[in-house]
Design a protein around this motif. Structure first.
Motif, PDB file in Angstrom:
ATOM      1  N   TYR A 182      33.837 -92.156 -11.853  1.00 36.44           N
ATOM      2  CA  TYR A 182      35.093 -91.903 -12.806  1.00 36.44           C
ATOM      3  C   TYR A 182      35.044 -92.951 -13.834  1.00 36.44           C
ATOM      4  N   PRO A 183      33.891 -93.181 -14.528  1.00 34.23           N
ATOM      5  CA  PRO A 183      34.076 -94.244 -15.688  1.00 34.23           C
ATOM      6  C   PRO A 183      34.725 -94.106 -16.952  1.00 34.23           C
ATOM      7  N   SER A 184      35.601 -94.844 -17.651  1.00 33.85           N
ATOM      8  CA  SER A 184      35.817 -94.400 -18.985  1.00 33.85           C
ATOM      9  C   SER A 184      34.753 -94.254 -19.979  1.00 33.85           C
ATOM     10  N   ASP A 185      33.758 -94.903 -19.501  1.00 40.48           N
ATOM     11  CA  ASP A 185      32.626 -94.771 -20.563  1.00 40.48           C
ATOM     12  C   ASP A 185      31.402 -94.019 -19.776  1.00 40.48           C
ATOM     13  N   PRO A 186      31.317 -92.828 -20.475  1.00 41.08           N
ATOM     14  CA  PRO A 186      30.342 -91.972 -19.370  1.00 41.08           C
ATOM     15  C   PRO A 186      28.753 -92.557 -19.514  1.00 41.08           C
ATOM     16  N   ALA A 212      38.309 -93.434 -15.925  1.00 40.28           N
ATOM     17  CA  ALA A 212      38.433 -92.388 -17.203  1.00 40.28           C
ATOM     18  C   ALA A 212      40.208 -92.171 -17.054  1.00 40.28           C
ATOM     19  N   SER A 213      40.593 -91.776 -18.611  1.00 44.91           N
ATOM     20  CA  SER A 213      41.970 -91.915 -18.892  1.00 44.91           C
ATOM     21  C   SER A 213      42.638 -90.706 -18.117  1.00 44.91           C
ATOM     22  N   TYR A 214      41.855 -89.492 -17.900  1.00 41.01           N
ATOM     23  CA  TYR A 214      42.555 -88.385 -17.276  1.00 41.01           C
ATOM     24  C   TYR A 214      42.881 -88.573 -15.795  1.00 41.01           C
ATOM     25  N   MET A 215      42.562 -89.710 -15.254  1.00 39.85           N
ATOM     26  CA  MET A 215      42.504 -89.845 -13.864  1.00 39.85           C
ATOM     27  C   MET A 215      44.090 -90.614 -13.455  1.00 39.85           C
ATOM     28  N   THR A 216      44.989 -89.604 -12.862  1.00 41.58           N
ATOM     29  CA  THR A 216      46.320 -90.061 -12.619  1.00 41.58           C
ATOM     30  C   THR A 216      46.479 -90.989 -11.353  1.00 41.58           C
ATOM     31  N   GLY A 266      28.730 -80.172 -20.045  1.00 45.18           N
ATOM     32  CA  GLY A 266      29.195 -81.262 -20.470  1.00 45.18           C
ATOM     33  C   GLY A 266      28.214 -81.979 -21.269  1.00 45.18           C
ATOM     34  N   ILE A 267      28.406 -82.443 -22.493  1.00 49.77           N
ATOM     35  CA  ILE A 267      27.526 -83.088 -23.319  1.00 49.77           C
ATOM     36  C   ILE A 267      27.446 -84.512 -23.182  1.00 49.77           C
ATOM     37  N   LYS A 268      28.576 -84.877 -22.359  1.00 50.30           N
ATOM     38  CA  LYS A 268      28.200 -86.336 -22.137  1.00 50.30           C
ATOM     39  C   LYS A 268      28.294 -86.557 -20.512  1.00 50.30           C
ATOM     40  N   ASP A 269      27.653 -85.673 -19.974  1.00 55.73           N
ATOM     41  CA  ASP A 269      27.323 -85.799 -18.765  1.00 55.73           C
ATOM     42  C   ASP A 269      25.657 -86.328 -18.757  1.00 55.73           C
ATOM     43  N   TYR A 270      25.421 -87.600 -18.443  1.00 51.86           N
ATOM     44  CA  TYR A 270      24.369 -88.275 -18.277  1.00 51.86           C
ATOM     45  C   TYR A 270      23.453 -88.210 -17.194  1.00 51.86           C
ATOM     46  N   ILE A 271      23.931 -87.299 -15.991  1.00 46.62           N
ATOM     47  CA  ILE A 271      23.165 -87.047 -15.078  1.00 46.62           C
ATOM     48  C   ILE A 271      22.886 -85.671 -15.073  1.00 46.62           C
ATOM     49  N   CYS A 272      23.772 -84.698 -14.965  1.00 50.70           N
ATOM     50  CA  CYS A 272      23.486 -83.258 -14.946  1.00 50.70           C
ATOM     51  C   CYS A 272      23.463 -82.901 -16.545  1.00 50.70           C
ATOM     52  N   VAL A 273      21.990 -83.450 -17.267  1.00 53.41           N
ATOM     53  CA  VAL A 273      21.888 -83.164 -18.690  1.00 53.41           C
ATOM     54  C   VAL A 273      21.703 -81.696 -18.804  1.00 53.41           C
ATOM     55  N   GLU A 291      29.081 -75.344 -24.362  1.00 54.06           N
ATOM     56  CA  GLU A 291      28.970 -76.927 -24.134  1.00 54.06           C
ATOM     57  C   GLU A 291      30.266 -77.522 -24.587  1.00 54.06           C
ATOM     58  N   LEU A 292      30.970 -78.147 -23.750  1.00 50.81           N
ATOM     59  CA  LEU A 292      32.161 -79.138 -23.956  1.00 50.81           C
ATOM     60  C   LEU A 292      32.055 -80.526 -24.229  1.00 50.81           C
ATOM     61  N   ASP A 293      32.973 -81.168 -24.769  1.00 51.13           N
ATOM     62  CA  ASP A 293      32.874 -82.692 -25.201  1.00 51.13           C
ATOM     63  C   ASP A 293      33.252 -83.280 -23.867  1.00 51.13           C
ATOM     64  N   THR A 294      32.456 -83.283 -22.755  1.00 52.09           N
ATOM     65  CA  THR A 294      33.065 -83.985 -21.635  1.00 52.09           C
ATOM     66  C   THR A 294      32.035 -84.581 -20.947  1.00 52.09           C
ATOM     67  N   SER A 295      32.239 -85.487 -19.905  1.00 48.81           N
ATOM     68  CA  SER A 295      31.066 -86.116 -19.025  1.00 48.81           C
ATOM     69  C   SER A 295      31.129 -85.108 -17.903  1.00 48.81           C
ATOM     70  N   HIS A 296      30.908 -85.534 -16.404  1.00 47.68           N
ATOM     71  CA  HIS A 296      30.722 -84.914 -15.458  1.00 47.68           C
ATOM     72  C   HIS A 296      31.763 -83.886 -14.965  1.00 47.68           C
ATOM     73  N   TRP A 297      33.286 -84.634 -15.083  1.00 45.84           N
ATOM     74  CA  TRP A 297      34.267 -83.850 -14.262  1.00 45.84           C
ATOM     75  C   TRP A 297      34.858 -82.801 -15.410  1.00 45.84           C
ATOM     76  N   THR A 298      34.130 -82.020 -16.078  1.00 40.45           N
ATOM     77  CA  THR A 298      34.583 -81.036 -16.942  1.00 40.45           C
ATOM     78  C   THR A 298      35.735 -80.534 -16.659  1.00 40.45           C
ATOM     79  N   MET A 299      35.978 -79.824 -15.758  1.00 35.84           N
ATOM     80  CA  MET A 299      37.374 -79.051 -15.380  1.00 35.84           C
ATOM     81  C   MET A 299      38.703 -79.836 -15.373  1.00 35.84           C
ATOM     82  N   GLU A 300      38.185 -81.152 -15.032  1.00 32.56           N
ATOM     83  CA  GLU A 300      39.357 -82.025 -14.958  1.00 32.56           C
ATOM     84  C   GLU A 300      39.705 -82.768 -16.197  1.00 32.56           C
ATOM     85  N   GLU A 301      38.585 -83.031 -16.905  1.00 34.93           N
ATOM     86  CA  GLU A 301      38.534 -83.757 -18.206  1.00 34.93           C
ATOM     87  C   GLU A 301      39.436 -82.844 -19.368  1.00 34.93           C
TER      88      GLU A 301
END
Length: 318
Positions: A182-186, A212-216, A266-273, A291-301
């Motif tokens: 869950y990195p802030s830099d995908p 990642a900033s969304y992680m509480t 997620g357009i910033k998902d660099y594994i599930c491209v 396409e959403l501006d997210t990394s891998h955890w789209t529904m949480e981000e």
């Protein structure tokens, strides 16, 4: 947060789940299937939103997670068996048809559920991972092809997940694991997760980064629990895929998905491209892609964007 229940889907095999009955008969029930290393908690924003809109919501902890049956033998992780587990639970809850939502490893189960039982589904929503039709999986080949296409292996981490010491390394280095998952830099996934050998190096050298900033704090606690409890059972999803456990079961399956499908990438998902799944439309006559501006955890981000897109699409198909 959610009141959980437990049901024995077949002798000796139980599932832990959260179920909120719909309170509007015109709205369908949504079946949520999580990936690795998540739990039904990853769908919290969707469950909260859609249950308030009158939809039914059923989210499971899949095999290996929470209080659900968690065998150590990877040969027990056959998708066809798990599909039957889902049918058994739906029957128990008197649910005839659902919309299936899958994320990450949960996509494998979600797509097969629709292939085996189209009559029990109204539609399918895939997050980050697109549809892969039944076929033999060759990890070496996948790594070579993705390295050629993207400059790094997309699933080099599978090799670590498949190793005998991976579970122990995860359990002993939970914070290090959460940082890279869950990195802030995908873009770290291009260098420290995807490439062959990268995650082992990250874990054993105990590298750290900002999360990642969304992680509480609560999200972190739950992620930590998932990564420190019975990790081998969770990794068996990968082990079973590597040994092609589903090949015989799926060899005669028609690969066409006969239900409407929404693919949220997620357009910033660099594994599930997203480009990896560009061909899925040949097996899905009714496919919509967002396409959403997210990394891998789209529904949480981006929960609000996700909920809006999902609801709009459901209103079109139901």
């Amino acid at each position: 947060m959610f009141e959980t229940q437990n049901y024995e889907v077949t002798k000796g095999i139980n599932y832990e789940y959260v179920y909120m009955k719909r309170n509007d008969d015109s709205k369908p029930t949504l079946l949520f299937l999580h990936g690795f290393p998540s739990s039904f908690y990853c769908w919290r924003h969707q469950i909260d939103y859609f249950s308030k809109q009158g939809y039914g919501c059923l989210a499971l902890n899949l095999m290996g997670y929470g209080k659900t049956y968690s065998p150590l033998d990877e040969k027990e992780y056959r998708i066809k068996s798990m599909v039957q587990h889902l049918i058994s639970l739906l029957d128990h809850l008197n649910l005839t048809k659902v919309i299936v939502l899958g994320h990450d490893m949960g996509v494998r189960l979600a797509t097969r559920f629709v292939l085996y039982h189209p009559e029990r589904t109204l539609g399918l929503i895939l997050f980050n991972v697109g549809y892969r039709p039944p076929a033999k999986f060759d990890l070496e080949q996948a790594m070579q092809l993705t390295k050629k296409a993207f400059g790094y292996e997309l699933n080099g981490y599978w090799e670590f997940f498949n190793s005998d010491d991976a579970a122990e390394i995860f359990e002993n280095n939970a914070d290090v694991a959460i940082d890279i998952l869950y990195p802030s830099d995908p873009t770290l996934w291009k260098t420290d997760l995807g490439p062959l050998g990268a995650i082992r190096k990250w874990m054993t050298k105990k590298k750290r980064t900002n999360r990642a900033s969304y992680m509480t704090d609560k999200d972190y606690e739950i992620a930590r629990q998932v990564i420190t409890e019975r990790v081998q059972s969770k990794l068996n999803w990968y082990k079973s895929a590597i040994i092609n456990i589903d090949l015989d079961d799926e060899k005669d399956l028609d690969p066409t998905i006969k239900r409407p499908v929404l693919y949220i990438a997620g357009i910033k998902d660099y594994i599930c491209v997203p480009q990896v799944f560009a061909n899925q439309k040949q097996h899905i006559p009714n496919l919509e892609t967002i396409e959403l501006d997210t990394s891998h955890w789209t529904m949480e981000e981006k929960p609000e964007d996700v909920n809006q897109a999902v609801e709009k699409w459901i209103e079109k198909i139901v």
